[in-house]
Design an enzyme around this catalytic site. Sequence first.
Site, PDB file in Angstrom:
ATOM      1  N   ARG A  13       0.395 -44.577-126.514  1.00 46.03           N
ATOM      2  CA  ARG A  13       0.335 -43.330-127.425  1.00 46.03           C
ATOM      3  C   ARG A  13       0.276 -43.988-128.940  1.00 46.03           C
ATOM      4  O   ARG A  13      -0.806 -44.023-129.702  1.00 46.03           O
ATOM      5  CB  ARG A  13       1.454 -42.478-127.348  1.00 46.03           C
ATOM      6  CG  ARG A  13       1.503 -41.213-127.881  1.00 46.03           C
ATOM      7  CD  ARG A  13       1.817 -41.201-129.585  1.00 46.03           C
ATOM      8  NE  ARG A  13       2.974 -41.797-129.714  1.00 46.03           N
ATOM      9  CZ  ARG A  13       3.424 -42.121-131.089  1.00 46.03           C
ATOM     10  NH1 ARG A  13       2.698 -42.024-132.046  1.00 46.03           N
ATOM     11  NH2 ARG A  13       4.686 -42.493-131.195  1.00 46.03           N
ATOM     12  N   CYS A 238      -4.459 -51.603-138.016  1.00 47.79           N
ATOM     13  CA  CYS A 238      -6.146 -51.606-138.413  1.00 47.79           C
ATOM     14  C   CYS A 238      -6.683 -52.845-137.231  1.00 47.79           C
ATOM     15  O   CYS A 238      -6.409 -54.025-137.308  1.00 47.79           O
ATOM     16  CB  CYS A 238      -6.224 -52.126-139.664  1.00 47.79           C
ATOM     17  SG  CYS A 238      -7.988 -52.313-139.885  1.00 47.79           S
ATOM     18  N   ASN A 247       3.705 -51.402-133.754  1.00 47.43           N
ATOM     19  CA  ASN A 247       5.054 -51.611-133.463  1.00 47.43           C
ATOM     20  C   ASN A 247       5.609 -52.985-132.803  1.00 47.43           C
ATOM     21  O   ASN A 247       4.785 -53.978-132.904  1.00 47.43           O
ATOM     22  CB  ASN A 247       5.703 -50.896-132.163  1.00 47.43           C
ATOM     23  CG  ASN A 247       5.525 -49.125-132.589  1.00 47.43           C
ATOM     24  OD1 ASN A 247       4.216 -48.885-132.375  1.00 47.43           O
ATOM     25  ND2 ASN A 247       6.485 -48.602-132.803  1.00 47.43           N
TER      26      ASN A 247
HETATM   27  P1  HMG Z   1      -3.158 -27.510-138.356  1.00 49.20           P
HETATM   28  O1  HMG Z   1      -4.586 -27.718-138.981  1.00 49.20           O
HETATM   29  O2  HMG Z   1      -1.996 -27.276-139.450  1.00 49.20           O
HETATM   30  O3  HMG Z   1      -3.108 -26.343-136.990  1.00 49.20           O
HETATM   31  O4  HMG Z   1      -2.731 -28.693-137.631  1.00 49.20           O
HETATM   32  P2  HMG Z   1      -3.763 -25.236-136.707  1.00 49.20           P
HETATM   33  O5  HMG Z   1      -2.616 -24.660-135.928  1.00 49.20           O
HETATM   34  O6  HMG Z   1      -4.186 -24.618-137.997  1.00 49.20           O
HETATM   35  O7  HMG Z   1      -4.997 -25.268-135.878  1.00 49.20           O
HETATM   36  C1  HMG Z   1      -6.065 -26.001-136.385  1.00 49.20           C
HETATM   37  C2  HMG Z   1      -6.802 -26.713-135.233  1.00 49.20           C
HETATM   38  O8  HMG Z   1      -6.244 -27.541-134.435  1.00 49.20           O
HETATM   39  C3  HMG Z   1      -7.410 -25.590-134.336  1.00 49.20           C
HETATM   40  O9  HMG Z   1      -8.600 -25.830-133.807  1.00 49.20           O
HETATM   41  C4  HMG Z   1      -6.246 -25.364-133.301  1.00 49.20           C
HETATM   42  O10 HMG Z   1      -6.868 -24.981-132.129  1.00 49.20           O
HETATM   43  C5  HMG Z   1      -6.324 -26.877-132.910  1.00 49.20           C
HETATM   44  P3  HMG Z   1      -9.971 -25.298-134.664  1.00 49.20           P
HETATM   45  O11 HMG Z   1     -10.108 -23.930-134.499  1.00 49.20           O
HETATM   46  O12 HMG Z   1     -10.169 -25.964-135.889  1.00 49.20           O
HETATM   47  O13 HMG Z   1     -11.065 -25.858-133.493  1.00 49.20           O
HETATM   48  N1  HMG Z   1      -4.734 -27.335-132.398  1.00 49.20           N
HETATM   49  C6  HMG Z   1      -4.675 -28.031-131.523  1.00 49.20           C
HETATM   50  N2  HMG Z   1      -5.558 -28.392-130.407  1.00 49.20           N
HETATM   51  C7  HMG Z   1      -5.043 -29.199-129.613  1.00 49.20           C
HETATM   52  N3  HMG Z   1      -3.700 -29.586-129.278  1.00 49.20           N
HETATM   53  C8  HMG Z   1      -2.760 -28.866-130.171  1.00 49.20           C
HETATM   54  C9  HMG Z   1      -3.187 -28.078-131.297  1.00 49.20           C
HETATM   55  N4  HMG Z   1      -2.795 -27.486-132.392  1.00 49.20           N
HETATM   56  C10 HMG Z   1      -3.544 -26.957-132.943  1.00 49.20           C
HETATM   57  N5  HMG Z   1      -1.482 -28.975-129.921  1.00 49.20           N
HETATM   58  C11 HMG Z   1      -1.491 -30.051-136.269  1.00 49.20           C
HETATM   59  C12 HMG Z   1      -1.208 -28.996-137.213  1.00 49.20           C
HETATM   60  C13 HMG Z   1       0.186 -30.597-136.013  1.00 49.20           C
HETATM   61  C14 HMG Z   1      -1.948 -29.502-135.070  1.00 49.20           C
HETATM   62  C15 HMG Z   1      -2.268 -31.158-136.819  1.00 49.20           C
HETATM   63  O14 HMG Z   1      -2.024 -31.762-138.018  1.00 49.20           O
HETATM   64  C16 HMG Z   1      -2.363 -32.453-135.847  1.00 49.20           C
HETATM   65  O15 HMG Z   1      -2.520 -32.373-134.414  1.00 49.20           O
HETATM   66  N6  HMG Z   1      -1.554 -33.684-136.130  1.00 49.20           N
HETATM   67  C17 HMG Z   1      -1.689 -34.820-135.453  1.00 49.20           C
HETATM   68  C18 HMG Z   1      -0.266 -35.567-135.839  1.00 49.20           C
HETATM   69  C19 HMG Z   1      -0.152 -36.949-134.949  1.00 49.20           C
HETATM   70  O16 HMG Z   1      -0.714 -37.055-133.969  1.00 49.20           O
HETATM   71  N7  HMG Z   1       0.131 -38.034-135.557  1.00 49.20           N
HETATM   72  C20 HMG Z   1       0.686 -39.152-135.348  1.00 49.20           C
HETATM   73  C21 HMG Z   1       1.848 -39.159-134.379  1.00 49.20           C
HETATM   74  S1  HMG Z   1       3.323 -39.310-135.377  1.00 49.20           S
HETATM   75  C22 HMG Z   1       3.562 -40.905-135.140  1.00 49.20           C
HETATM   76  O17 HMG Z   1       2.627 -41.714-135.063  1.00 49.20           O
HETATM   77  C23 HMG Z   1       5.038 -41.317-136.009  1.00 49.20           C
HETATM   78  C24 HMG Z   1       5.746 -41.912-134.610  1.00 49.20           C
HETATM   79  O18 HMG Z   1       5.240 -42.927-134.063  1.00 49.20           O
HETATM   80  C25 HMG Z   1       7.218 -42.400-135.341  1.00 49.20           C
HETATM   81  C26 HMG Z   1       7.177 -43.317-136.429  1.00 49.20           C
HETATM   82  O19 HMG Z   1       6.441 -44.295-136.433  1.00 49.20           O
HETATM   83  O20 HMG Z   1       7.797 -43.118-137.527  1.00 49.20           O
HETATM   84  C27 HMG Z   1       5.813 -40.728-133.586  1.00 49.20           C
HETATM   85 MG    MG Z   2       5.040 -44.952-134.710  1.00 46.43          MG
END
Ligand code: HMG
Ligand code: MG
Length: 305
Positions: A13, A238, A247
Amino acid sequence: MPDRVTIVEVGPRDGLQNESSLVPTATKVQLVERLAATGLRHIEATSFVNPKAVPQLADAAEVMATIDRVDGVTYPVLVPNERGYEGALTAGATSISVFTAASESFTRRNVNATIAESIDRFRPIVDRAASDGIHVRGYVSTAWGCPFEGPIAPAAVHRVVEQLADLGIADVSIGDTIGVAVPGEIEPVMGPLLEFEADLRLALHLHDTRGMAMANTWAGLQLGIDTFDASVAGLGGCPFAPGATGNLATEDLVWMLHRHGIDTGIDLEALVEVARWISSELDRPVGGHVTGPRIWPWQGQPIAD
Ligand code: HMG
Ligand code: MG
């Protein structure tokens, strides 16, 4: 110091989400299955997020449907909202991770919400998970620093963890998202959390951007922390930049722990093979340090008395 450590493998992931060229679904499935064969018991498999935000993980449902699941292994997935929860549930996930951060700017860019709004989104998810028998973990990102705001006060992290604990999330992973923490900064964040009234199971999620992840792990171990997230081959960062900025590499972590007589249940030699294989699949140099030809002894035998 703990005598046994749980490793949460986040390569499929956290590692793959940063790869710019699309990784075939079959390779992702093979990665998860190969990792399970090394003895890893917690393998974060994918994310049910907006595929426009993270195109690499758009095949989340297919990955979950195809993995040959092993008894005793959990395959948590990232879920940002109820829509994601439904996707995860339909795909047969039994463990999910919700994610927020200690910095407003990062949370806005990551999930298009304030910290408070992101936590509000968790409320119905946690309720549904409780009745569906789904395990929930919570991530708090940018705990030591934010790419937009700079240093983050430990109190900001503590406030977010408190809110997660109030929701009933007991499993919390604290993230150094951009790899800025140094060992002396681990205690000010983690120490007070270990004293929390709520019975938390704390994990450290350390990115190795500046080569500090192992030293920070050591600082965490000395506090008694016994769960660490890591990524095979140090995946992430990258793909065009030399050196891993993902990580902490899981194989390096296992090597260090085994050398200190700390059990992980993982076969290091098998894990090194997976690190080499996935690096070649992604056409990048092998991350991590113990993957070179001179690793010996293979299983990281404990230091002699
Ligand atoms: P948004 O734009 O505010 O959401 O995004 P929305 O509700 O307005 O929906 C926008 C579009 O997204 C719509 O589709 C929804 O259907 C779709 P459209 O009408 O444009 O075709 N949508 C979805 N589709 C599939 N699955 C869903 C979903 N929700 C909405 N669950 C949202 C808000 C959170 C969805 C968006 O910003 C997003 O997906 N972000 C991804 C963030 C992410 O994955 N980041 C990386 C992981 S975190 C990380 O890496 C840190 C970690 O490793 C810890 C660390 O290192 O510190 C965990
Ligand atoms: Mg992370």
